[in-house]
Design an enzyme around this catalytic site. Structure first.
Site, short mmCIF file in Angstrom:
data_model
loop_
_atom_site.label_atom_id
_atom_site.label_comp_id
_atom_site.label_asym_id
_atom_site.label_seq_id
_atom_site.Cartn_x
_atom_site.Cartn_y
_atom_site.Cartn_z
N ASP A 7 -1.18 52.82 -1.23
CA ASP A 7 -1.29 51.57 -0.47
C ASP A 7 0.13 51.28 0.01
O ASP A 7 0.94 50.73 -0.74
CB ASP A 7 -1.83 50.44 -1.35
CG ASP A 7 -1.97 49.14 -0.58
OD1 ASP A 7 -2.34 49.18 0.61
OD2 ASP A 7 -1.69 48.08 -1.17
N GLU A 68 -3.66 54.42 3.12
CA GLU A 68 -4.29 53.38 3.94
C GLU A 68 -3.78 53.48 5.36
O GLU A 68 -2.57 53.54 5.61
CB GLU A 68 -3.99 51.99 3.38
CG GLU A 68 -4.70 50.89 4.15
CD GLU A 68 -4.52 49.54 3.51
OE1 GLU A 68 -5.27 49.21 2.59
OE2 GLU A 68 -3.59 48.82 3.94
N ASP A 141 -1.71 45.67 -5.09
CA ASP A 141 -1.35 46.92 -4.41
C ASP A 141 -1.76 48.13 -5.25
O ASP A 141 -2.17 49.16 -4.73
CB ASP A 141 0.16 46.98 -4.15
CG ASP A 141 0.67 45.73 -3.47
OD1 ASP A 141 0.62 45.67 -2.23
OD2 ASP A 141 1.10 44.81 -4.19
#
EC number: 3.1.21.10
Length: 187
Positions: A7, A68, A141
């Site tokens: 992330d 991501e 996160d």
């Protein structure tokens, strides 16, 4: 399959490793956050993110990396930092020959919770449940990184079949058009 989920972020870059196959219980191998000081020079922050991701790659030896996909936000500075951290993760994996997949936030949310509009708490709760953890990983996160890895494990088989079908179709070359159903008929 062992997947490192990333992330991306400059201040907090979530990382999580999940192992398993679609349709079977998954196992969390590790989870954490690579942190950089917000007041540090951009170059030093990117090097710190690189070093952190390299440590995770060395320690956990993933077969795939899921990152991501950066999407447009209102705050351009945030988007730029996220994109830069994302590029570092992609570079680290690619340098080692590890395949990288990009997943959108809504794709990850839908895979893990069933809704592409799920909030962070819902994602954290489902990651906790799916990986049979005692509590949601903190910060968010870290949970998001695990969700990325889960999403990739679940979606990879279908994506691989689709890619193979496209490759097979392309290798056969162009085909003549099928005859129109009304042509060649006699009444």
């Amino acid at each position: 399959m062992r997947v490192l989920g990333v992330d991306p972020g400059l201040t907090r870059c979530g990382v999580g490793v999940v192992e398993g196959v679609a349709g079977r219980p998954l196992t969390m191998v590790g989870v954490g956050v690579v942190r950089t000081p917000a007041d540090a020079d951009l170059g030093h922050r990117l090097v710190a993110v690189e070093q952190g991701i390299e440590r995770w790659l060395d320690e956990h030896r993933p077969e795939r990396v899921a990152v991501e996909r950066v999407f447009s936000q209102h705050n351009v500075r945030t988007v730029m930092g996220t994109a830069q951290a994302s590029a570092v993760a992609i570079l680290c994996a690619s340098r080692r020959g590890i395949p990288v997949a990009l997943h959108t936030p809504s794709e990850v949310k839908a895979a893990v919770t069933g809704s592409g509009r799920a909030d962070k708490a819902q994602v954290g709760a489902m990651v906790t449940r799916l990986l049979r953890l005692a509590a949601p990983p903190k910060p968010a996160d870290a949970a998001d990184a695990l969700a990325l890895a889960i999403c990739h494990i679940w979606r990879a088989p279908a994506q691989n079949r689709l890619q193979q079908a496209v490759a097979d179709h392309a290798s056969r070359g162009p085909r003549p058009p099928a005859p129109h159903p009304s042509k060649g008929r006699t009444a």
